[in-house]
Design a protein around this motif. Structure first.
Motif, mmCIF file in Angstrom:
data_model
loop_
_atom_site.group_PDB
_atom_site.id
_atom_site.type_symbol
_atom_site.label_atom_id
_atom_site.label_comp_id
_atom_site.label_asym_id
_atom_site.label_seq_id
_atom_site.Cartn_x
_atom_site.Cartn_y
_atom_site.Cartn_z
ATOM 1 N N ASN A 226 0.820 -1.212 0.000
ATOM 2 C CA ASN A 226 0.000 0.000 0.000
ATOM 3 C C ASN A 226 0.852 1.259 0.000
ATOM 4 O OD1 ASN A 226 -2.396 -1.509 0.053
ATOM 5 N ND2 ASN A 226 -2.360 -1.652 2.295
ATOM 6 N N ARG A 227 1.976 1.216 0.708
ATOM 7 C CA ARG A 227 2.858 2.391 0.743
ATOM 8 C C ARG A 227 3.409 2.692 -0.636
ATOM 9 N NH1 ARG A 227 7.947 4.145 0.835
ATOM 10 N NH2 ARG A 227 8.717 2.089 0.218
ATOM 11 N N ILE A 228 3.893 1.666 -1.335
ATOM 12 C CA ILE A 228 4.444 1.843 -2.679
ATOM 13 C C ILE A 228 3.373 2.337 -3.634
ATOM 14 C CG2 ILE A 228 5.397 0.591 -4.657
ATOM 15 C CD1 ILE A 228 6.892 -1.182 -2.635
ATOM 16 N N THR A 229 2.181 1.732 -3.547
ATOM 17 C CA THR A 229 1.095 2.139 -4.435
ATOM 18 C C THR A 229 0.720 3.598 -4.219
ATOM 19 O OG1 THR A 229 0.214 -0.118 -4.414
ATOM 20 C CG2 THR A 229 -1.275 1.618 -5.131
ATOM 21 N N THR A 230 0.625 4.006 -2.972
ATOM 22 C CA THR A 230 0.297 5.398 -2.667
ATOM 23 C C THR A 230 1.362 6.335 -3.214
ATOM 24 O OG1 THR A 230 -0.880 4.749 -0.653
ATOM 25 C CG2 THR A 230 -0.130 7.031 -0.788
ATOM 26 N N HIS A 231 2.612 5.978 -3.035
ATOM 27 C CA HIS A 231 3.718 6.814 -3.511
ATOM 28 C C HIS A 231 3.694 6.938 -5.033
ATOM 29 C CE1 HIS A 231 7.582 8.653 -3.935
ATOM 30 N NE2 HIS A 231 8.170 7.568 -4.437
ATOM 31 N N PHE A 232 3.497 5.837 -5.728
ATOM 32 C CA PHE A 232 3.478 5.872 -7.196
ATOM 33 C C PHE A 232 2.275 6.662 -7.709
ATOM 34 C CE2 PHE A 232 6.062 1.695 -7.878
ATOM 35 C CZ PHE A 232 7.192 2.342 -7.415
ATOM 36 N N ARG A 233 1.114 6.413 -7.145
ATOM 37 C CA ARG A 233 -0.105 7.074 -7.643
ATOM 38 C C ARG A 233 -0.118 8.566 -7.298
ATOM 39 N NH1 ARG A 233 -4.307 4.331 -9.643
ATOM 40 N NH2 ARG A 233 -5.776 5.918 -8.875
ATOM 41 N N ASN A 234 0.606 8.971 -6.282
ATOM 42 C CA ASN A 234 0.721 10.397 -5.984
ATOM 43 C C ASN A 234 1.770 11.086 -6.841
ATOM 44 O OD1 ASN A 234 -1.296 10.619 -4.068
ATOM 45 N ND2 ASN A 234 0.050 10.119 -2.361
ATOM 46 N N ASN A 235 2.439 10.318 -7.699
ATOM 47 C CA ASN A 235 3.467 10.885 -8.580
ATOM 48 C C ASN A 235 3.216 10.528 -10.043
ATOM 49 O OD1 ASN A 235 5.904 12.192 -6.934
ATOM 50 N ND2 ASN A 235 5.109 10.449 -5.749
ATOM 51 N N GLY A 236 1.946 10.380 -10.383
ATOM 52 C CA GLY A 236 1.584 10.276 -11.790
ATOM 53 C C GLY A 236 1.235 8.902 -12.310
ATOM 54 N N ALA A 237 1.496 7.819 -11.550
ATOM 55 C CA ALA A 237 1.248 6.457 -12.052
ATOM 56 C C ALA A 237 -0.238 6.122 -11.898
ATOM 57 C CB ALA A 237 2.116 5.455 -11.309
ATOM 58 N N LYS A 276 -1.773 -7.150 -23.490
ATOM 59 C CA LYS A 276 -0.505 -6.512 -23.831
ATOM 60 C C LYS A 276 0.179 -5.992 -22.572
ATOM 61 C CE LYS A 276 -1.722 -5.006 -28.522
ATOM 62 N NZ LYS A 276 -1.783 -3.850 -29.448
ATOM 63 N N THR A 277 1.470 -5.840 -22.658
ATOM 64 C CA THR A 277 2.235 -5.245 -21.551
ATOM 65 C C THR A 277 3.109 -4.131 -22.090
ATOM 66 O OG1 THR A 277 4.020 -6.851 -21.805
ATOM 67 C CG2 THR A 277 2.282 -7.382 -20.221
ATOM 68 N N GLU A 278 3.312 -3.119 -21.271
ATOM 69 C CA GLU A 278 4.190 -2.011 -21.632
ATOM 70 C C GLU A 278 4.622 -1.318 -20.344
ATOM 71 O OE1 GLU A 278 1.040 1.645 -22.278
ATOM 72 O OE2 GLU A 278 1.606 0.458 -24.055
ATOM 73 N N PRO A 279 5.701 -0.569 -20.362
ATOM 74 C CA PRO A 279 6.135 0.134 -19.145
ATOM 75 C C PRO A 279 5.057 1.097 -18.648
ATOM 76 C CG PRO A 279 7.873 0.131 -20.791
ATOM 77 C CD PRO A 279 6.650 -0.392 -21.484
ATOM 78 N N PHE A 280 5.015 1.275 -17.344
ATOM 79 C CA PHE A 280 4.074 2.236 -16.774
ATOM 80 C C PHE A 280 4.436 3.645 -17.221
ATOM 81 C CE2 PHE A 280 3.156 -1.188 -13.790
ATOM 82 C CZ PHE A 280 1.793 -1.035 -13.583
ATOM 83 N N LYS A 281 3.415 4.498 -17.371
ATOM 84 C CA LYS A 281 3.610 5.892 -17.730
ATOM 85 C C LYS A 281 3.196 6.779 -16.558
ATOM 86 C CE LYS A 281 2.490 5.057 -22.615
ATOM 87 N NZ LYS A 281 1.509 5.355 -23.696
ATOM 88 N N LEU A 282 3.839 7.923 -16.485
ATOM 89 C CA LEU A 282 3.436 8.932 -15.507
ATOM 90 C C LEU A 282 2.614 9.987 -16.238
ATOM 91 C CD1 LEU A 282 6.673 9.415 -13.360
ATOM 92 C CD2 LEU A 282 4.853 7.724 -13.132
ATOM 93 N N TYR A 283 1.429 10.267 -15.724
ATOM 94 C CA TYR A 283 0.484 11.130 -16.427
ATOM 95 C C TYR A 283 0.443 12.532 -15.821
ATOM 96 C CZ TYR A 283 -1.357 7.020 -18.805
ATOM 97 O OH TYR A 283 -1.483 5.905 -19.594
ATOM 98 N N LYS A 284 0.271 13.498 -16.735
ATOM 99 C CA LYS A 284 0.042 14.884 -16.338
ATOM 100 C C LYS A 284 -1.403 15.269 -16.635
ATOM 101 C CE LYS A 284 4.650 16.968 -16.682
ATOM 102 N NZ LYS A 284 5.433 18.102 -17.250
ATOM 103 N N ILE A 285 -1.852 16.314 -15.954
ATOM 104 C CA ILE A 285 -3.211 16.813 -16.170
ATOM 105 C C ILE A 285 -3.175 17.841 -17.299
ATOM 106 C CG2 ILE A 285 -5.203 17.937 -15.125
ATOM 107 C CD1 ILE A 285 -4.523 15.189 -13.936
ATOM 108 N N SER A 286 -3.900 17.569 -18.383
ATOM 109 C CA SER A 286 -3.917 18.494 -19.517
ATOM 110 C C SER A 286 -5.061 19.498 -19.430
ATOM 111 C CB SER A 286 -4.024 17.726 -20.834
ATOM 112 O OG SER A 286 -5.187 16.915 -20.843
ATOM 113 N N ASP A 287 -6.161 19.114 -18.783
ATOM 114 C CA ASP A 287 -7.312 20.005 -18.609
ATOM 115 C C ASP A 287 -8.066 19.638 -17.347
ATOM 116 O OD1 ASP A 287 -7.588 22.039 -20.612
ATOM 117 O OD2 ASP A 287 -7.965 20.471 -22.099
ATOM 118 N N VAL A 288 -8.679 20.666 -16.746
ATOM 119 C CA VAL A 288 -9.581 20.431 -15.625
ATOM 120 C C VAL A 288 -10.934 21.020 -15.994
ATOM 121 C CG1 VAL A 288 -10.026 20.791 -13.170
ATOM 122 C CG2 VAL A 288 -7.670 20.570 -13.974
#
Length: 855
Positions: A226-237, A276-288
């Motif tokens: 859970n710690r790793i998941t929280t850290h990754f998802r708070n940084n774009g994953a 399919k498999t591919e490396p994880f991407k980090l996402y940015k917010i383009s619009d709100v």
């Protein structure tokens, strides 16, 4: 006293009846009642509740060592219908005879009555069926014990059990467990396929819950996921989930040690019929995109109005009803920033706190305009609540003033009143009640009443001419509350009109931390019937009247020449004036002690009948570890500091304002109060398991008069006693100090209170408690001179009263009905050698009624 004896006798008889019950009455032949579980781990008997919780089968519950619920169940007739019918099957003429007196329908209905059926249903539902020993459940308990120790690092656990007969149809189970040596974590490695996630992991690796040398615990591995998941998802994953985190545990060629390898594979997703498999991407917010009037019942959005404000796209299906800033202040998801879970949570929390929308919905979709497919569009769907809502509340109340009261309030809430997400609430309230402690010459049951009007305006930001973003950022969810109120009391003491107003700022510096700053809190209390003082404060009247009979010579002051009781108000005022001015002839020379008593009575009368004007500024901070309503293992700390009149005095000095004849400043021809006040409140709960809770509370408060005042207003003073305080004394019935509560409504400006309570379950929703309350109030640094009432040194702590007792509580889920019976264990008002247990009896006990727990 005869009634008390009867109740005690009845209680003893009931206890004997229940005790006489046969515990194995409903245990079938060939079966055994489980009376005890014993767990031996590595040849040592243990009592840890977490281990016993692994057992599938447990003995019947006990109340102070007695199986009350089992015996209640055994008292019940499990088939009352059959028993009732058998009476007539065996004696048909009896049915005919009863039908002559009652109809056949009434005879049949009698079998459904409380005495024939209801009481047995109550006993059966309140009671507890016997815990019959079941070998299958015991086998399951063995497996769960093995799993428990395995999950705590003992990989070679051996567990057996043995059933021992204790008495006829009674048995206990002995569990024997051999754990072996625990496994410790040795080397730690990580294999992460996506490089960018590997980099993120290295940054926070030092905070890992899995460390070399620690004992293996399954919960640490779950926590690390859970710690790793929280850290990754708070940084774009955005697409990362806990199931992508796995651990390889290698114990081969190791002696009680395990090598750990953290494995995180690439992102796997379904594309048509193939995976399919591919490396994880980090996402940015383009619009709100913010939709301010979304309706879940409609499938389409027909946008007719929109605007762009600070990179936020705001849409409306009708004319936009909100100032853009009011909405965007609550949005923490910003264009160009990395996707982060915590921003979603914070946005949801802030929007919900506005109280003008239903629970918001926030969704994300991949922005198809981005060819790299690493952008997300955040869509915030807001469903407005009704602009106007009308509410009514009917309350049955109990307070320190009213023994019983009925209150009705009607309110109108107007949302988004100024198009800035503000909420205005207008409330009209009324209350009628009964109080046996107040003057009531007509002996009416409803002898007190109150009505009032309140205005509350909530603004979802700090309402101040300058920016506070650097000090109190919007992530702290700040708000401003403006209040104006009026209340009028009739037949309550001196009758009062109470005008209030204030501006307060609220924010949450951290989770479970709250802060409140009252820029000003003003109160004007006007006494409407000050001449009623001696009717209300009867103890003061009796003391003054007794002195008057020894000295008074003026016949105009008393009611008749035989009783010579002082008339209210003519006699009390006249005699007091004669004593204090010395302008009268008395029956004998006035003693210094009696002069001091009359002076003290008059000072108290003036203090409690004077109108009060209070302009205060205060700061309150609260911290708690309580997670939710079901959390019974937490603490709460609250502190407050308040200053009143200081600003007014400063302005008066700057303006060279002249003081009045009493040497004080006034405003609107009224002396205002000036003081500083501070309070500390600490509550701690310990969950002892099996629905047993130990609760503790400590409180300290002191208010020191300054400059314009030499006493504290009654509304800002402290009292002791009552259902939420020292429960062995009635409200206002304890103190100050060892004075013995000589007045009717005893108060002072310093208070210490300590309370402890052991809470336990009796049966179903019925709970019990054993409690002890200690504390008192004192006068300090004010105009009270009585040595018994004042606190001069720590030696005065010997005047702390102690009350103890027991209580019953019935939990109705949404509130708790509470009865507490308190006994005076140590009474500081008595002589030194008569303070302990001299009043520990039913005659001097106090029965308190309350709603919800006292702390």
């Amino acid at each position: 006293m005869k009634k008390v004896s009867t109740k005690i006798t009845a209680f003893i008889l009931i206890a004997i009846l229940i005790s006489a019950c046969n515990a194995v009455k409903r245990v079938p032949d060939g079966k055994q009642l489980l009376v005890k579980n014993e767990i031996i781990v590595n040849n040592k008997k243990i009592t840890e509740e977490t281990v016993f919780n692994q057992l599938y089968q447990k003995p019947n519950s006990k109340l102070i060592g007695y199986r009350l619920r089992l015996n209640l169940y055994n008292l019940a007739n499990l088939n009352p219908d059959s028993t009732y019918q058998a009476k007539f099957t065996n004696n048909p003429k009896r049915y005919e005879q009863m039908s002559k007196w009652l109809s056949a329908k009434q005879v049949d209905r009698l079998g459904k009555s409380f005495w024939y059926k209801g009481i047995h249903e109550f006993l059966k539902n309140t009671g507890e069926p016997p815990a019959i020993l079941d070998n299958a459940k015991t086998d399951k308990s063995i497996l769960r014990l093995k799993y428990y120790y395995f999950n705590n690092g003992f990989f070679n656990v051996k567990a057996i059990y043995k059933v021992d007969s204790v008495q006829a149809k009674k048995a206990k189970i002995n569990y024997a467990i051999t754990t072996g040596a625990p496994y410790l974590l040795d080397s730690l490695n990580a294999t992460i396929s996506t490089p960018i996630l590997d980099s993120l992991y290295r940054i926070e690796k030092k905070n890992s819950l899995i460390k070399s040398g620690k004992q293996y615990k399954t919960e640490d591995f779950e926590g690390e996921k859970n710690r790793i998941t929280t850290h990754f998802r708070n940084n774009g994953a955005y697409y990362f989930q806990p199931n992508y985190v796995t651990f390889n545990i290698d114990t081969i060629k190791k002696v009680n040690q395990a090598n750990i390898t953290l494995v995180i594979n690439d992102y796997s997703f379904q594309d048509g019929d193939s995976t399919k498999t591919e490396p994880f991407k980090l996402y940015k917010i383009s619009d709100v995109n913010i939709y301010t009037d979304y309706s879940p019942s409609k499938n389409t959005l027909n946008i007719t109005d929109s605007t762009i404000y600070k990179n936020f796209n705001i849409y409306s299906q009708e004319k936009l009803k909100y100032k853009p800033k009011a909405i965007t202040n609550a949005i923490f998801i910003t264009k160009g920033s990395m996707y982060a879970d915590y921003k979603t949570v914070l946005t949801t929390r802030y929007l919900n706190n506005l109280r003008i929308f239903n629970y918001p919905s926030i969704q994300y979709e991949v922005d198809k305009r981005d060819t790299t497919a690493q952008s997300l569009i955040a869509k915030v769907y807001l469903t407005p609540r009704k602009k106007y809502s009308f509410g009514t509340t009917l309350d049955v109340t109990h307070s320190n003033i009213q023994d019983f009261g009925i209150g009705l309030s009607v309110s109108e809430t107007i949302r988004n009143v100024f198009n800035g997400a503000e909420t205005l609430e207008i409330a009209l309230r009324g209350n009628i009640g009964s109080s046996k402690d107040l003057a009531n010459p007509r002996n009416n049951f409803f002898n007190v009443s109150e009505y009032g009007l309140d205005f509350k305006l909530n603004i979802p930001r700090i309402f101040i001419p300058f920016s506070t973003e650097k000090i109190i950022p919007k992530s702290m969810i700040p708000s401003t509350l403006l209040t104006v109120g009026f209340a009028k009391q009739q037949n309550i003491g001196l009758d009062k009109e109470n005008f209030t107003g204030g501006i307060s700022y609220n924010w949450t510096p951290k989770v479970n931390h709250t802060a409140r700053f009252d820029l000003f809190n003003t109160q004007f209390v006007r006494n409407l019937n000050p001449k009623n003082y001696f009717n209300v404060y009867n103890s003061s009247y009796k003391a003054l009247n007794q002195i008057s009979k020894e000295y008074n010579t003026n016949p105009l002051y008393y009611d008749n020449s035989t009783d010579k009781n002082l008339l209210i108000e003519q006699g009390t005022a006249g005699f007091t004036n004669d004593v204090l001015t010395g302008n009268a002839t008395f029956l004998k020379p006035l003693s210094a002690a009696d002069f001091k008593s009359v002076k003290s009575i008059e000072e108290r009368r003036r203090r409690l009948t004077e109108n009060d004007f209070i302009l205060a500024t205060s700061f309150t901070f609260t911290k708690t570890t309580k997670k939710d309503l079901t959390d019974n293992n937490f603490y709460l700390f609250k502190t407050k500091i308040e200053s009143a009149g200081t600003i007014l005095s400063a302005i008066a000095k700057m303006a060279n304002q002249k003081k009045n004849s009493n040497g004080n400043y006034d405003i609107f021809n009224l002396e205002y109060s000036e003081y500083i006040k501070t309070e500390f409140d600490y509550i701690k709960h310990w969950d002892l398991s099996k629905e047993k809770i130990l609760a503790f509370r400590s409180f300290f408060g002191i208010a020191i008069p300054l400059g314009n005042s030499n006493y504290i207003p009654f509304s800002r003073s402290y009292f002791s006693g009552g259902s939420n305080d020292n429960r062995a004394w009635k409200p206002y019935g304890l103190g100050p100090g060892s004075s013995g509560a000589l007045g009717d409504f005893n108060e002072a400006n310093m208070k210490i209170a300590l309370s402890g309570e052991f809470r336990f379950k009796i049966a179903g929703s019925l709970k019990g408690a054993l409690f002890a309350d200690a504390g008192n109030i004192w006068n300090v640094i004010d105009n009270v001179e009585d040595e018994k009432s004042t606190f001069t040194s720590f030696s005065d702590l010997k005047d702390m009263a102690l009350g103890s007792g027991f209580g019953l509580r019935y939990d109705l889920s949404f509130f708790v009905i509470r009865f507490d019976l308190g006994f005076k264990t140590y009474n500081p008002a008595n002589e030194t050698n008569r303070r302990w247990l001299r009043e520990y009896n039913f005659a001097n006990s106090v029965l308190n009624f309350g709603i919800n727990y006292p702390f």
